[in-house]
Structures are given as structure tokens and as C-alpha cells.
Design a protein around this motif. Structure first.
Motif, mmCIF file in Angstrom:
data_model
loop_
_atom_site.group_PDB
_atom_site.id
_atom_site.type_symbol
_atom_site.label_atom_id
_atom_site.label_comp_id
_atom_site.label_asym_id
_atom_site.label_seq_id
_atom_site.Cartn_x
_atom_site.Cartn_y
_atom_site.Cartn_z
ATOM 1 N N THR A 257 1.027 -1.128 -0.199
ATOM 2 C CA THR A 257 0.089 0.028 -0.149
ATOM 3 C C THR A 257 1.108 1.216 0.055
ATOM 4 O O THR A 257 1.881 1.133 0.440
ATOM 5 C CB THR A 257 -0.904 -0.180 1.285
ATOM 6 O OG1 THR A 257 -1.669 1.126 1.083
ATOM 7 C CG2 THR A 257 -0.041 0.065 2.468
ATOM 8 N N ALA B 108 -0.763 4.292 1.074
ATOM 9 C CA ALA B 108 -1.670 5.030 1.729
ATOM 10 C C ALA B 108 -0.813 5.864 2.618
ATOM 11 O O ALA B 108 -1.441 6.874 3.109
ATOM 12 C CB ALA B 108 -2.503 3.973 2.658
ATOM 13 N N SER C 113 -3.275 -4.032 -5.080
ATOM 14 C CA SER C 113 -4.575 -3.716 -5.372
ATOM 15 C C SER C 113 -4.580 -2.252 -5.686
ATOM 16 O O SER C 113 -3.950 -1.609 -4.901
ATOM 17 C CB SER C 113 -5.664 -3.990 -4.327
ATOM 18 O OG SER C 113 -6.797 -3.051 -4.598
ATOM 19 N N ASP D 189 -6.708 -0.145 -5.513
ATOM 20 C CA ASP D 189 -7.356 0.723 -4.381
ATOM 21 C C ASP D 189 -6.383 1.248 -3.325
ATOM 22 O O ASP D 189 -6.775 2.161 -2.424
ATOM 23 C CB ASP D 189 -8.465 -0.282 -3.721
ATOM 24 C CG ASP D 189 -9.536 -0.478 -4.593
ATOM 25 O OD1 ASP D 189 -9.970 0.516 -5.376
ATOM 26 O OD2 ASP D 189 -10.481 -1.255 -4.192
ATOM 27 N N ASN D 190 -5.300 0.364 -3.252
ATOM 28 C CA ASN D 190 -4.270 1.003 -2.002
ATOM 29 C C ASN D 190 -3.206 1.822 -2.450
ATOM 30 O O ASN D 190 -2.295 2.292 -1.846
ATOM 31 C CB ASN D 190 -3.724 -0.354 -1.427
ATOM 32 C CG ASN D 190 -4.414 -1.421 -0.710
ATOM 33 O OD1 ASN D 190 -5.431 -0.877 -0.134
ATOM 34 N ND2 ASN D 190 -4.254 -2.605 -0.903
#
Length: 263
Positions: free
Chosen positions: A70, A72, A93, A95-96
Motif C-alpha cells: 500500500t 496509503a 490492489s 485501491d491501495n
């Protein structure tokens, strides 16, 4: 007094793994003014690496805790995830990876580490920027890949050189595929690929043009899926007149089949 002192390192590792599930890393942002964004980040389970020396040593020493990559928390933490995951199989992913991430870097990340990827989830990526990802998905063998989810509303036949031959047919451990490609013609997908031989679940959305649908090509591929227990097909009719219309238009024709295998 630290009540975990009597616990073996292996038990402590299992506790940290459960903590990953209930206390994940959090990233969210929203625009609060024209030139201002509100950004919220929470370290979640990573806080265990700052409790004491033993907890830090156990957490950092277990590569599997660092396999869900990630960004993030920024590039520095992404680098730590890459280093601490060592040779373990990883999950990537989209999304990360926040929207402000350089998408060329994500493409390079997938290219450089494709032999280690266990799960690859690309959800609505910017395909005009991610051409490098398309090339990697076609040219490279993802030998440890088990789960693949590709959502790309704008991916079309113009984005691939010939046919969409995922992983050059060399992903023998692949078991679960979701292909959400409403603008991609199904006849430009390589249905003869060996990928179908070991699938457990297959869920795909594609288009067909000029009212021509050759089901035998798909049926031949499905006959080879001896282990298949879940199948979902969504084939959307797409005419020349529809070519400039958004593929999500409610007026398009959808043929949906969902068929569990009870054998």
C-alpha cells in the motif's frame, strides 16, 4: 508488565495477523475547497511496530505481514513493505494506491515484481496512462498468481496489439478471474489460453458487435474448466452506432448467465 512475554513469537505473529484484519491501514481524502483537500491517514496494525523492541522484531521479521502493499502512508512506507515482504507472495490492489500516485510507478511495480504476485486487483485504472500494465499483463508469466480482477471500462481492442492473451498463457496456478471489460470485444480475447484449465471461478463482462455472437468459441474454453464451480457471463451487444456511447448506457443489451457447477 507485558502479559505477552510468555507467548511464543509464532503466537504473537498470529495475533498480529488477526489485528491486520480488524485494524487495517486507512487512507481517505475529500476536497473541502477549490485548492484544499482533507486527508485522513491511520496506521492501523502498524502501531505494533512501535510498542516495544520484541513486538517490533516479531512484526518486521514476519514477511507475510508485509505482503499487502500500500501507498496509503506514502512512498517511504511502500518501500518498507517491499523490503520487509522479502520473497513472500504479495497482493497488489489499485485501491491501495491513492489517485495522486504516479501511475507509471504502479505499472513499474507490477512489471518488476510479477513473479511474486499472488493476487492482482486492478479496479478501474486509467488505461490511457496504464499502457505499460497492459503490456505486462500480456507479455509476462505470472507464475504464482491465484486471483486476478481487472476492471477497465474504457479498455478496447485498440489497447492490445493482437488478442488479449493474459500472462502469455503462463499462469498455471490461476484459479479466480474477474474481467469487467464492458467495451472490450469478446472475440479479441484469447479463449484458447491454457489459463482456463485450472479455473475455479470465472466472471466476465465483454461486448460483441454487429449482432454476431459465436458462442462455440467460449463454450470450447469452458469445456476445459474441469474444476469450475462458478461462472458469470455478461455479454453486451455493441453496434457501430453505439461505439461512441458510454458502455454503461442503460439502453445497451445485456445477456447475463450465472451458472454454478454442482458436479
Amino acid at each position: 508488565m507485558d502479559s505477552t512475554l510468555t507467548l511464543p513469537d509464532e503466537t504473537l505473529t498470529h495475533i498480529f495477523a488477526f489485528l491486520q484484519t480488524v485494524d487495517p491501514i486507512v487512507f481517505s481524502q475529500r476536497r473541502v475547497a477549490l485548492n484544499r483537500k482533507y486527508v485522513y491517514r491511520a496506521m492501523g496494525w502498524l502501531c505494533v511496530t512501535f510498542v516495544n523492541r520484541r513486538w517490533r522484531r516479531v512484526a518486521i521479521g514476519n514477511a507475510t505481514l508485509w505482503t499487502l502493499w500500500t501507498r496509503a502512508l506514502g512512498n517511504r512506507w511502500l518501500g518498507l513493505f517491499i523490503a520487509r515482504s522479502k520473497g513472500a507472495r504479495i497482493t497488489i490492489s489499485s485501491d491501495n494506491f491513492p489517485d495522486d500516485y504516479d501511475t507509471d510507478h504502479l505499472s513499474q511495480l507490477i512489471h518488476d515484481h510479477h513473479p511474486r504476485i499472488h493476487a492482482l486487483l486492478l479496479l478501474d485504472p486509467y488505461w490511457d496512462i496504464h499502457r505499460g500494465i497492459v503490456d505486462t499483463l500480456v507479455d509476462k508469466p505470472f507464475t504464482t498468481l491465484r486471483i486476478f480482477h481487472l476492471q477497465a471500462d474504457c479498455l478496447s481492442s485498440d489497447d492490445v496489439r493482437a488478442s488479449l492473451n493474459l500472462f502469455n498463457g503462463q499462469s498455471t496456478q490461476l484459479q479466480h478471474i474477474v474481467l469487467d471489460l464492458p467495451s472490450f470485444p469478446y472475440d479479441r480475447f484469447n479463449w484458447n489460453s491454457p489459463l482456463f484449465d485450472h479455473l475455479v471461478s470465472l466472471d466476465f463482462t465483454m461486448s460483441f458487435e454487429k449482432e454476431v455472437l459465436r458462442i462455440p468459441r467460449i463454450a470450447h474454453a469452458l469445456r476445459r474448466t474441469r474444476a469450475l464451480v462458478y461462472l458469470a457471463m455478461d455479454l453486451r451487444e455493441r453496434t457501430v452506432e453505439d461505439s461512441d456511447i458510454d458502455s454503461n448506457d442503460e439502453g445497451s443489451t445485456h445477456d447475463v448467465v450465472r451458472e454454478p457447477n454442482h458436479e
